[in-house]
Design a protein around this motif. Structure first.
Motif, mmCIF file in Angstrom:
data_model
loop_
_atom_site.group_PDB
_atom_site.id
_atom_site.type_symbol
_atom_site.label_atom_id
_atom_site.label_comp_id
_atom_site.label_asym_id
_atom_site.label_seq_id
_atom_site.Cartn_x
_atom_site.Cartn_y
_atom_site.Cartn_z
ATOM 1 N N LYS A 497 0.835 -1.212 0.000
ATOM 2 C CA LYS A 497 0.000 0.000 0.000
ATOM 3 C C LYS A 497 0.870 1.262 0.000
ATOM 4 N N GLU A 498 1.994 1.221 0.726
ATOM 5 C CA GLU A 498 2.935 2.344 0.683
ATOM 6 C C GLU A 498 3.451 2.545 -0.751
ATOM 7 N N ALA A 499 3.844 1.439 -1.384
ATOM 8 C CA ALA A 499 4.337 1.509 -2.763
ATOM 9 C C ALA A 499 3.253 2.039 -3.697
ATOM 10 N N LEU A 500 2.020 1.598 -3.474
ATOM 11 C CA LEU A 500 0.910 2.032 -4.323
ATOM 12 C C LEU A 500 0.665 3.531 -4.185
ATOM 13 N N GLN A 501 0.688 4.031 -2.950
ATOM 14 C CA GLN A 501 0.492 5.469 -2.724
ATOM 15 C C GLN A 501 1.529 6.291 -3.473
ATOM 16 N N ILE A 502 2.788 5.842 -3.399
ATOM 17 C CA ILE A 502 3.868 6.548 -4.098
ATOM 18 C C ILE A 502 3.662 6.465 -5.607
ATOM 19 N N SER A 503 3.355 5.270 -6.094
ATOM 20 C CA SER A 503 3.234 5.035 -7.536
ATOM 21 C C SER A 503 2.139 5.893 -8.156
ATOM 22 N N LEU A 504 1.043 6.070 -7.439
ATOM 23 C CA LEU A 504 -0.071 6.865 -7.968
ATOM 24 C C LEU A 504 0.300 8.342 -8.111
ATOM 25 N N LYS A 505 1.359 8.782 -7.421
ATOM 26 C CA LYS A 505 1.795 10.175 -7.502
ATOM 27 C C LYS A 505 2.893 10.385 -8.544
ATOM 28 N N LEU A 506 3.410 9.311 -9.095
ATOM 29 C CA LEU A 506 4.486 9.427 -10.080
ATOM 30 C C LEU A 506 3.947 9.934 -11.411
ATOM 31 N N PRO A 507 4.820 10.500 -12.275
ATOM 32 C CA PRO A 507 4.370 10.903 -13.615
ATOM 33 C C PRO A 507 3.764 9.721 -14.366
ATOM 34 N N ALA A 516 0.398 -1.244 -11.381
ATOM 35 C CA ALA A 516 -0.056 -2.595 -11.728
ATOM 36 C C ALA A 516 0.606 -3.636 -10.839
ATOM 37 N N GLU A 517 1.898 -3.462 -10.596
ATOM 38 C CA GLU A 517 2.645 -4.408 -9.769
ATOM 39 C C GLU A 517 2.098 -4.440 -8.334
ATOM 40 N N CYS A 518 1.784 -3.263 -7.796
ATOM 41 C CA CYS A 518 1.237 -3.194 -6.427
ATOM 42 C C CYS A 518 -0.114 -3.892 -6.342
ATOM 43 N N TYR A 519 -0.987 -3.616 -7.302
ATOM 44 C CA TYR A 519 -2.306 -4.262 -7.287
ATOM 45 C C TYR A 519 -2.169 -5.784 -7.411
ATOM 46 N N TYR A 520 -1.246 -6.197 -8.281
ATOM 47 C CA TYR A 520 -1.033 -7.643 -8.465
ATOM 48 C C TYR A 520 -0.609 -8.291 -7.149
ATOM 49 N N ASN A 521 0.376 -7.694 -6.490
ATOM 50 C CA ASN A 521 0.884 -8.297 -5.256
ATOM 51 C C ASN A 521 -0.133 -8.232 -4.121
ATOM 52 N N LEU A 522 -0.925 -7.162 -4.073
ATOM 53 C CA LEU A 522 -2.007 -7.112 -3.089
ATOM 54 C C LEU A 522 -3.011 -8.230 -3.347
ATOM 55 N N GLY A 523 -3.287 -8.465 -4.625
ATOM 56 C CA GLY A 523 -4.171 -9.584 -4.962
ATOM 57 C C GLY A 523 -3.630 -10.902 -4.457
ATOM 58 N N SER A 524 -2.313 -11.111 -4.618
ATOM 59 C CA SER A 524 -1.692 -12.353 -4.148
ATOM 60 C C SER A 524 -1.719 -12.446 -2.625
ATOM 61 N N ILE A 525 -1.472 -11.322 -1.944
ATOM 62 C CA ILE A 525 -1.479 -11.320 -0.475
ATOM 63 C C ILE A 525 -2.867 -11.687 0.053
ATOM 64 N N TYR A 526 -3.903 -11.071 -0.532
ATOM 65 C CA TYR A 526 -5.265 -11.406 -0.097
ATOM 66 C C TYR A 526 -5.587 -12.870 -0.385
ATOM 67 N N ALA A 527 -5.141 -13.374 -1.535
ATOM 68 C CA ALA A 527 -5.413 -14.779 -1.874
ATOM 69 C C ALA A 527 -4.726 -15.714 -0.896
ATOM 70 N N LEU A 528 -3.507 -15.371 -0.509
ATOM 71 C CA LEU A 528 -2.769 -16.207 0.433
ATOM 72 C C LEU A 528 -3.434 -16.248 1.808
ATOM 73 N N GLN A 529 -4.303 -15.273 2.087
ATOM 74 C CA GLN A 529 -5.065 -15.256 3.343
ATOM 75 C C GLN A 529 -6.501 -15.729 3.140
ATOM 76 N N SER A 530 -6.764 -16.279 1.939
ATOM 77 C CA SER A 530 -8.110 -16.766 1.579
ATOM 78 C C SER A 530 -9.154 -15.658 1.582
ATOM 79 N N GLN A 531 -8.727 -14.429 1.389
ATOM 80 C CA GLN A 531 -9.663 -13.309 1.225
ATOM 81 C C GLN A 531 -9.905 -13.147 -0.283
ATOM 82 N N PHE A 532 -10.731 -14.050 -0.801
ATOM 83 C CA PHE A 532 -10.793 -14.229 -2.251
ATOM 84 C C PHE A 532 -11.451 -13.059 -2.980
ATOM 85 N N GLN A 533 -12.499 -12.482 -2.418
ATOM 86 C CA GLN A 533 -13.168 -11.379 -3.096
ATOM 87 C C GLN A 533 -12.237 -10.175 -3.221
ATOM 88 N N GLU A 534 -11.545 -9.854 -2.111
ATOM 89 C CA GLU A 534 -10.591 -8.743 -2.141
ATOM 90 C C GLU A 534 -9.456 -9.024 -3.127
#
Length: 747
Positions: A497-507, A516-534
Motif C-alpha cells: 500500500k505504501e508503494a501504491l500510494q507513491i506510484s499513484l503520484k508518479l508521472p 499494476a505491480e502493487c495491485y497484483y501483489n495485493l491480490g496475491s497477499i489477499y489470496a494467500l489469506q483466503s480473502q478471495f473477493q478482495e
C-alpha cells in the motif's frame, strides 16, 4: 602498355568502381583482380605500372575492408604500400597508411590508428598544399578516432577545421561540405546533443537534395541518420517515416538485392523491436538476412547482428528454443575470428546464457556467463561495472538453482564494485542490495537480515530522493515480498500500500508499471489469506491499470487472469476458473505458442475439467500440458512426471485402470531416473508392477492404482518444503524485484 590493353584495364577498373559504389563487392573484386592480372602480365615493368598496381591493390583492400574481411584487406594494403614505396610515392603511401588506420580502428586499436592517421597526414602535408582535399580527409579520420576514444572536444575541433578548409575549397554548396555537416551531426549524436545533430543532418540533407535531387543514395543515407536521431528522441512515428523515406529511395536506386537496403531493413526492424512490434520486426530482419546471405554468404560477419537481433525478439516472445538457435548462430560466426570480435563475443555469450537460464538449463547458463565474464575481466579488469553486471546475472542463475550461498557471494561482489563506482545512492547499487535481501529471505533464520538490508536501502533512498520516487516504490515492493515469504501478510500488505500510494503520484510515464505491480501483489497477499473477493478486486485493478496504457496482451495481464482463475479454482468455482484460464491462455498464445506458463494453464484446465467430471476435456488438457513440458524440458522432466500422475488419476476416475497404471508407471520411472524416490518406494513400485502382470479383475487393478498413487503422495510429502510463495497456496504468485518485462531474465 598498348592503347588497347590500357583501355581494357581502365574499363575493368571503371566497372569495378561502379560495382563497389553500389555495394556489389564480390563483382567488384572479380573485376579488380582481372585488371591486376592484365597489368602483371605486361612487359617491361615500369613506374606507371607500379602506380597502377598500387591504386588497384588499394581498391581491392577497400573492397575487402567493406566486406569485413579485414585480414585480406590488410594483405592487399601491404601490397599497395610496397608498390608505392618502390616508386617513393609518399601520397600513395599515405593513402595506404589511412587504410591501416581504418583496420586498427575496427580492431579497437585506437592509439595505433591515431598514430597512423597522423603519419598519413604528415606524408600528405609533405606532398600537397595545406588546402588540398586529401588533407581534409586526414583531419576527418583523426576526428573519427578522437570521437570513438570519447575525446569529443578534440573531435569537434578537428571536424570544424575540416569544414573551414572545405568551405575555402568549394564554398557552402558542395557535397564535401554536406558530408562534413553529416559527420559533425554524427559527433553531436554521439554526445547526445540530438537537437544539434538533427540540425546538422538537415543542413547536409538540404545541400544533397539541391545538388543530387531527392532520389539519390546520399540523400537516402542522410534520411536514415535523421531517423536514427528521431528514434533516440523517442519520436518513433517520425523516425519510422524517415526510415521508410530512406528505404523508398534505396529501393529505387539500388533495387532490393543490395546491402544498403538490407541495412535500412535492419534499422527499421530494430525500431519495430523497440516498439514491441515483434512480427513486423522479424519480417524485416528476415528480409535483411536474405539479402545479406545472397550477397555475402550465410556465415559472414554482417549476419551476426541480424542473428543476434532475431534471437532477442524470440526471447521477448518467450520462444526460447528459437532464441537459442539464433544466438548460437551469431556466436558461431563471431568465434571464427575471435581476436577481432572480443566485445561482441562477450555480448553474444550473455544473450545465449540468458536464454539457457530462461529454458531452465542452469549449468549451461553458468558456463556461458563465465565465458562472457572471462572476456570482460580480460578487457576491463576485475573492478569494472560490466563485470558487476555479469556477477549479478550469474547470481540470478544460482538463485534459480536454489544455490543461495553462491548466489549471495557473487551478488556481494557485484555490490562492492557498483558501490565503489557509483556510491550508496545509485539505483543499480540499490537493486543489487535488494537482490541480496531476496537471498537472505530464502536462507534459514535469515529473514531479519533480509529486512535489515532492505530497510537500509529504503533509508538511503528516502534521504537521497525523498518519498515520492519510483526507486523507493520498488524497495517497498521488495519489502512486501520478504514479509510474504515470512507469512507476515499484514506487513506485506502495508508495504504494498505504501508503494501504491507513491506510484499513484508518479508521472504517468513512470507510474503504470508500479501501480499494476502493487495491485497484483495485493491480490496475491489477499489470496494467500483466503480473502478471495478482495484478491479478485486487486487483480482486476492490475488489469485495468495495464489497459490504461493499451497493454492488454502482455505477460503481466496473462499472469493476472491466470491468478484470478486460480482464486476461482480454490473456491471450487470451476466454470469461472475455466473462463479466466482460457482468457489467460489466449493472451499467452499471442505472445508464443509454447512456454511453461501455457503448460501450467493447460494443467490447471485439466484439473478444472476433471473436477467437473468432464474427463475427455481433462485428458485433452493434460495431454497438451504434457506435450509442452516435454518440448521445453525433455521427456524426463519433473513437470512431465507430475502430468503423468494427473493423467493416471483421471483414468482411475473413469475406471480405465490399464491406462492409469501405464501413466503411473511413466511418472514413477521419471522420478526414479531423477533419483527422487528412496529404496523402499522403488521396491514397492517394482513389486506392484510385477503383481499387475498377474492381475485380471478391475478390482485388483484398482488396488494396484491406489498403491501406486500412494507412492506419488509419499514422494510429494517428502519434497523439501523451503518457503516459497507458490508453495504457500498452489497457483498464487507475487511479482518482486521485476522491472519492465516481467519474465525477462536478461535484465
Amino acid at each position: 602498355m598498348g592503347n588497347s590493353q590500357n583501355r581494357e584495364i581502365r574499363s575493368l577498373i571503371l566497372s569495378g568502381d561502379e560495382k563497389f559504389a553500389v555495394g556489389y563487392y564480390k563483382e567488384a573484386l572479380i573485376l579488380f583482380h582481372q585488371a591486376v592480372e592484365k597489368i602483371a602480365n605486361i612487359e617491361p615493368k615500369s613506374k606507371c605500372m607500379n602506380q597502377d598496381l598500387a591504386d588497384l591493390y588499394r581498391r581491392i583492400a577497400y573492397t575487402y575492408f567493406n566486406s569485413q574481411k579485414y585480414k585480406t584487406a590488410n594483405e592487399f594494403c601491404s601490397r599497395s604500400y610496397q608498390c608505392a614505396t618502390l616508386i617513393k610515392d609518399k601520397l600513395r603511401m599515405a593513402y595506404c597508411i589511412d587504410i591501416y588506420g581504418h583496420l586498427e580502428k575496427v580492431w579497437d586499436q585506437y592509439e595505433e590508428a591515431l598514430h597512423d592517421y597522423q603519419l598519413g597526414l604528415k606524408y600528405k602535408i609533405d606532398t600537397v598544399t595545406n588546402d588540398d582535399s586529401t588533407i581534409v580527409h586526414s583531419y576527418n579520420n583523426i576526428a573519427s578516432i578522437y570521437y570513438v576514444m570519447g575525446n569529443y572536444h578534440e573531435a569537434l575541433i578537428m571536424m570544424n577545421h575540416c569544414l573551414k578548409l572545405q568551405l575555402k575549397l568549394t564554398g557552402e554548396d558542395s557535397l564535401q561540405v554536406a558530408t562534413l555537416h553529416y559527420n559533425i551531426g554524427d559527433i553531436y549524436e554521439g554526445i547526445k546533443k540530438y537537437d544539434v545533430a538533427l540540425f546538422m543532418f538537415e543542413k547536409a540533407l538540404k545541400i544533397q537534395t539541391a545538388l543530387l535531387g531527392p532520389c539519390d543514395n546520399q540523400v537516402a543515407e542522410t534520411h536514415r541518420k535523421i531517423a536514427n536521431v528521431l528514434s533516440l528522441q523517442h519520436k518513433d512515428k517520425e523516425a519510422i517515416a524517415a526510415y521508410k523515406k530512406s528505404l523508398e529511395i534505396h529501393l529505387k536506386t539500388l533495387g532490393e538485392d543490395n546491402l544498403t537496403v538490407a541495412t535500412t531493413y535492419k534499422n527499421l526492424a530494430k525500431l519495430y523491436h523497440l516498439q514491441k512490434n515483434y512480427d513486423d520486426a522479424l519480417l524485416l530482419f528476415y528480409k535483411a538476412l536474405k539479402i545479406q546471405t545472397e550477397i555475402l554468404g550465410a556465415n559472414h560477419n554482417y549476419a551476426t547482428d541480424i542473428y543476434y537481433n532475431i534471437g532477442c525478439i524470440y526471447q521477448a516472445k518467450l520462444q526460447f528454443k528459437n532464441a537459442l538457435r539464433y544466438h548460437q548462430k551469431a556466436l558461431n560466426i563471431l568465434l571464427e575470428t575471435p581476436d577481432e570480435n572480443r566485445s561482441e563475443i562477450a555480448k553474444s555469450y550473455q544473450k545465449l546464457a540468458a536464454t539457457y537460464h530462461s529454458l531452465g538449463r542452469f549449468k549451461e547458463a553458468l558456463d556461458t556467463y563465465n565465458e562472457a565474464l572471462n572476456i570482460t575481466i580480460t578487457k576491463f579488469g576485475e573492478d569494472h561495472v560490466y563485470v558487476a553486471a555479469l556477477y549479478s546475472k550469474i547470481g540470478k542463475v544460482y538463485y534459480s538453482m536454489k544455490n543461495y550461498k553462491d548466489a549471495l557471494e557473487v551478488h556481494q561482489k557485484a555490490l562492492k564494485i557498483r558501490t565503489h563506482h557509483h556510491g550508496e545512492y545509485d539505483k543499480q547499487v540499490t537493486k543489487c542490495r535488494n537482490e541480496i535481501a531476496r537471498i537472505y529471505a530464502m536462507l534459514d533464520n535469515e529473514h531479519n537480515q533480509a529486512l535489515t538490508v532492505l530497510k537500509r536501502s529504503l533509508q538511503l533512498q528516502l534521504n537521497c530522493y525523498g518519498k515520492n520516487n519510483n526507486h523507493v516504490a520498488s524497495t517497498y515492493i521488495d519489502l512486501a515480498y520478504i514479509y510474504i515469504a515470512a507469512k507476515d501478510y499484514e506487513n506485506a500488505a502495508e508495504m504494498c500500500k505504501e508503494a501504491l500510494q507513491i506510484s499513484l503520484k508518479l508521472p504517468a510515464d513512470e507510474n503504470n508499471q508500479y501501480v499494476a505491480e502493487c495491485y497484483y501483489n495485493l491480490g496475491s497477499i489477499y489470496a494467500l489469506q483466503s480473502q478471495f473477493q478482495e484478491s479478485i478486486e486487486m487483480y482486476q485493478k492490475c488489469i485495468n491499470a495495464r489497459k490504461e496504457v493499451e497493454d492488454e496482451s502482455s505477460n503481466i495481464v496473462a499472469m493476472t487472469h491466470s491468478e484470478i482463475a486460480t482464486v476461482y479454482r480454490l473456491q471450487q468455482l470451476y466454470h469461472d476458473a475455466i473462463k479466466m484460464y482460457k482468457t489467460s491462455l489466449e493472451i499467452y498464445l499471442q505472445i508464443t505458442p509454447c512456454n511453461h506458463e501455457i503448460g501450467y494453464i493447460y494443467n490447471c484446465l485439466g484439473y478444472c475439467y476433471e473436477s467437473l467430471a468432464n474427463y475427455a476435456d481433462a485428458l485433452s488438457m493434460y495431454e497438451k500440458s504434457l506435450h509442452i513440458y516435454q518440448e521445453l524440458d525433455g521427456t524426463d522432466s519433473a513437470a512431465a512426471a507430475e502430468v503423468y500422475g494427473s493423467l493416471a488419476y483421471t483414468y482411475r476416475l473413469q475406471g480405465k485402470y490399464d491406462e492409469a497404471i501405464s501413466s503411473y508407471d511413466k511418472s514413477i520411472k521419471i522420478r526414479m531416473d531423477r533419483k527422487s524416490l528412496h529404496e523402499d518406494q522403488i521396491k514397492s513400485y517394482l513389486d506392484l508392477m510385477d503383481q499387475n502382470e498377474m492381475q485380471e479383475s478391475n478390482g485388483e487393478k484398482a488396488l494396484v492404482c491406489d498403491k501406486l498413487s500412494r507412492i506419488l503422495v509419499e514422494q510429494a510429502e517428502e519434497i523439501d518444503t523451503a518457503i516459497t510463495t507458490k508453495q504457500m497456496l498452489p497457483g498464487i504468485e507475487v511479482i518482486h524485484c521485476s522491472r519492465g518485462e516481467y519474465q525477462n531474465l536478461d535484465s
